[in-house]
Design a protein around this motif. Structure first.
Motif, PDB file in Angstrom:
ATOM      1  N   ARG A  11     -34.495  -6.153 -12.696  1.00 28.70           N
ATOM      2  CA  ARG A  11     -35.444  -5.080 -12.983  1.00 28.70           C
ATOM      3  C   ARG A  11     -36.873  -5.602 -12.878  1.00 28.70           C
ATOM      4  O   ARG A  11     -37.110  -6.798 -12.740  1.00 28.70           O
ATOM      5  N   SER A  12     -37.809  -4.719 -12.948  1.00 32.25           N
ATOM      6  CA  SER A  12     -39.225  -5.091 -12.823  1.00 32.25           C
ATOM      7  C   SER A  12     -39.615  -6.060 -13.936  1.00 32.25           C
ATOM      8  O   SER A  12     -39.185  -5.930 -15.079  1.00 32.25           O
ATOM      9  N   GLY A  13     -40.442  -7.043 -13.584  1.00 33.10           N
ATOM     10  CA  GLY A  13     -40.991  -7.967 -14.568  1.00 33.10           C
ATOM     11  C   GLY A  13     -40.021  -8.989 -15.104  1.00 33.10           C
ATOM     12  O   GLY A  13     -40.208  -9.497 -16.216  1.00 33.10           O
ATOM     13  N   THR A  14     -38.992  -9.333 -14.332  1.00 37.13           N
ATOM     14  CA  THR A  14     -37.985 -10.281 -14.823  1.00 37.13           C
ATOM     15  C   THR A  14     -38.083 -11.655 -14.174  1.00 37.13           C
ATOM     16  O   THR A  14     -37.115 -12.404 -14.169  1.00 37.13           O
ATOM     17  N   GLN A  15     -39.227 -11.989 -13.625  1.00 37.91           N
ATOM     18  CA  GLN A  15     -39.467 -13.324 -13.073  1.00 37.91           C
ATOM     19  C   GLN A  15     -38.584 -13.648 -11.861  1.00 37.91           C
ATOM     20  O   GLN A  15     -38.200 -14.804 -11.639  1.00 37.91           O
ATOM     21  N   LYS A  16     -38.271 -12.622 -11.058  1.00 40.12           N
ATOM     22  CA  LYS A  16     -37.497 -12.873  -9.830  1.00 40.12           C
ATOM     23  C   LYS A  16     -38.262 -13.800  -8.892  1.00 40.12           C
ATOM     24  O   LYS A  16     -37.715 -14.761  -8.359  1.00 40.12           O
ATOM     25  N   SER A  17     -39.541 -13.493  -8.687  1.00 38.40           N
ATOM     26  CA  SER A  17     -40.353 -14.327  -7.793  1.00 38.40           C
ATOM     27  C   SER A  17     -40.511 -15.727  -8.353  1.00 38.40           C
ATOM     28  O   SER A  17     -40.472 -16.718  -7.614  1.00 38.40           O
ATOM     29  N   GLY A  18     -40.687 -15.814  -9.675  1.00 36.20           N
ATOM     30  CA  GLY A  18     -40.819 -17.122 -10.311  1.00 36.20           C
ATOM     31  C   GLY A  18     -39.582 -17.967 -10.112  1.00 36.20           C
ATOM     32  O   GLY A  18     -39.669 -19.161  -9.829  1.00 36.20           O
ATOM     33  N   LEU A  19     -38.408 -17.344 -10.239  1.00 35.88           N
ATOM     34  CA  LEU A  19     -37.165 -18.075 -10.049  1.00 35.88           C
ATOM     35  C   LEU A  19     -37.026 -18.553  -8.610  1.00 35.88           C
ATOM     36  O   LEU A  19     -36.661 -19.708  -8.357  1.00 35.88           O
ATOM     37  N   ALA A  20     -37.304 -17.665  -7.650  1.00 36.99           N
ATOM     38  CA  ALA A  20     -37.182 -18.037  -6.245  1.00 36.99           C
ATOM     39  C   ALA A  20     -38.137 -19.182  -5.900  1.00 36.99           C
ATOM     40  O   ALA A  20     -37.752 -20.143  -5.208  1.00 36.99           O
ATOM     41  N   LEU A  21     -39.369 -19.092  -6.385  1.00 33.27           N
ATOM     42  CA  LEU A  21     -40.361 -20.124  -6.101  1.00 33.27           C
ATOM     43  C   LEU A  21     -39.959 -21.448  -6.732  1.00 33.27           C
ATOM     44  O   LEU A  21     -40.053 -22.518  -6.101  1.00 33.27           O
ATOM     45  N   PHE A  22     -39.498 -21.400  -7.980  1.00 32.75           N
ATOM     46  CA  PHE A  22     -39.057 -22.622  -8.663  1.00 32.75           C
ATOM     47  C   PHE A  22     -37.874 -23.246  -7.936  1.00 32.75           C
ATOM     48  O   PHE A  22     -37.822 -24.470  -7.734  1.00 32.75           O
ATOM     49  N   TRP A  23     -36.928 -22.421  -7.529  1.00 34.13           N
ATOM     50  CA  TRP A  23     -35.717 -22.906  -6.864  1.00 34.13           C
ATOM     51  C   TRP A  23     -36.058 -23.652  -5.578  1.00 34.13           C
ATOM     52  O   TRP A  23     -35.636 -24.794  -5.372  1.00 34.13           O
ATOM     53  N   VAL A  24     -36.843 -23.024  -4.711  1.00 34.64           N
ATOM     54  CA  VAL A  24     -37.131 -23.674  -3.432  1.00 34.64           C
ATOM     55  C   VAL A  24     -38.041 -24.882  -3.619  1.00 34.64           C
ATOM     56  O   VAL A  24     -37.940 -25.865  -2.876  1.00 34.64           O
ATOM     57  N   ALA A  25     -38.921 -24.831  -4.628  1.00 34.57           N
ATOM     58  CA  ALA A  25     -39.785 -25.983  -4.877  1.00 34.57           C
ATOM     59  C   ALA A  25     -38.971 -27.169  -5.378  1.00 34.57           C
ATOM     60  O   ALA A  25     -39.236 -28.320  -5.007  1.00 34.57           O
ATOM     61  N   GLN A  26     -37.966 -26.907  -6.218  1.00 32.25           N
ATOM     62  CA  GLN A  26     -37.137 -27.993  -6.738  1.00 32.25           C
ATOM     63  C   GLN A  26     -36.238 -28.581  -5.656  1.00 32.25           C
ATOM     64  O   GLN A  26     -36.032 -29.798  -5.602  1.00 32.25           O
ATOM     65  N   MET A  27     -35.685 -27.735  -4.801  1.00 36.14           N
ATOM     66  CA  MET A  27     -34.868 -28.267  -3.694  1.00 36.14           C
ATOM     67  C   MET A  27     -35.745 -29.022  -2.703  1.00 36.14           C
ATOM     68  O   MET A  27     -35.308 -30.004  -2.098  1.00 36.14           O
ATOM     69  N   ASN A  28     -36.973 -28.543  -2.507  1.00 42.29           N
ATOM     70  CA  ASN A  28     -37.952 -29.157  -1.608  1.00 42.29           C
ATOM     71  C   ASN A  28     -37.437 -29.292  -0.180  1.00 42.29           C
ATOM     72  O   ASN A  28     -37.732 -30.258   0.523  1.00 42.29           O
ATOM     73  N   LEU A  29     -36.645 -28.300   0.253  1.00 44.21           N
ATOM     74  CA  LEU A  29     -36.224 -28.231   1.649  1.00 44.21           C
ATOM     75  C   LEU A  29     -37.307 -27.517   2.454  1.00 44.21           C
ATOM     76  O   LEU A  29     -38.089 -26.734   1.895  1.00 44.21           O
TER      77      LEU A  29
END
Length: 284
Positions: free
Chosen positions: A41-59
């Protein structure tokens, strides 16, 4: 040769990150070359999760964003890397000098390339991919689309949304990249009103589109405790729960766009592992 190599790599499990331990314990196995949906739903940090995920994998990642500005994206990445809040990063960038340089240095090793613009168009994606291949002589290993309803013509048109999902599936097959697409769940359902901090079930994802990807994750955020909940509502090659009643719990740190371990929410008959303060990320 490139096609042969990319298909040989497809299917292997994506690099694991420590913060997602509870999610992996549910049997979730995100794989290279899949289409993965993050719905909430709106405001649930979807973008934050996606950004954190790809930054941590660093692919090597190509991130299409219709919502964030370049400054916002850079600030969130610098905050994530340093542990400073986004407000501190913004103040340091504005101050200039060594403060700005420290944050620029923190971004030096990022493998994320951003493309900003709304709406997201196929032409823009083609051009960005061509430029990426020209520069690196390889496709990105991860492509993020934030989000489905920001594609040109897909804001409210179900037929166009289905066409976008089909296009993203073809994109994953052609490039061998993992495609992560963000999407909305209903804010108007009875469940959204009666239990707003529970991950939406599969039937609450708008347009029923969570059935299309190989892996669909449903997310929710409790703003009182910052417990972040992730349910696996569709997984072609593993366990899933379309009701989203069984979910993994993480700690969300929105001020630094970070996530850390908390516990795994299991059926009531099975006790969950208690979390420890040492599980929470802190700035050194």
């Amino acid at each position: 040769m490139r096609s042969l190599a990319l298909h040989a790599e497809s299917g292997r499990e994506l690099p694991r990150i420590e913060a997602f331990e509870a999610l992996y314990s549910l049997g979730c196995r995100p794989r290279q070359g899949e289409v993965i949906m993050i719905a909430g739903r709106s405001g649930t940090q979807k973008s934050g999760l996606a950004l954190f995920w790809v930054a941590q994998m660093n692919l090597p990642t190509l991130y299409f964003s219709a919502d964030m500005s370049a400054f916002t994206a850079s600030s969130r990445l610098a905050s994530m890397a340093t542990g400073d809040t986004t407000e501190m990063v913004e103040a340091g960038m504005a101050a200039g000098g060594r403060h700005r340089q420290e944050y620029l240095d923190a971004l030096a090793h990022s493998n994320i390339t951003f493309s900003f613009g709304s709406p997201i168009t196929w032409r823009a994606m083609d051009e960005e991919l061509e430029a990426y291949v020209e520069l690196w002589d390889a496709y990105p290993q991860v492509i993020v689309c934030d989000n489905l309803m920001d594609f040109d013509g897909a804001e409210s048109d179900y037929t166009e949304q289905m066409a976008v999902m089909s296009g993203l599936t073809e994109l994953a097959r052609a490039t061998g990249a993992t495609v992560i697409v963000l999407h909305h769940a209903s804010d108007k359902s009875w469940e959204a009103k009666s239990d707003p901090w529970a991950p939406p079930s599969r039937d609450q994802v708008k347009g029923g589109l969570s059935e299309k990807p190989e892996l669909s994750l449903s997310v929710a955020l409790d703003p009182t405790s910052f417990e972040f909940r992730i349910a696996v509502i569709k997984q072609r090659m593993g366990a899933s729960d379309p009701t989203a009643k069984r979910y993994a719990s993480l700690r969300c740190h929105p001020e630094t766009t970070r996530f850390s371990k908390l516990e795994t929410r299991l059926p009531l008959a099975t006790p969950a592992r208690p979390w420890s303060p040492t599980d929470v990320l802190t700035k050194s």
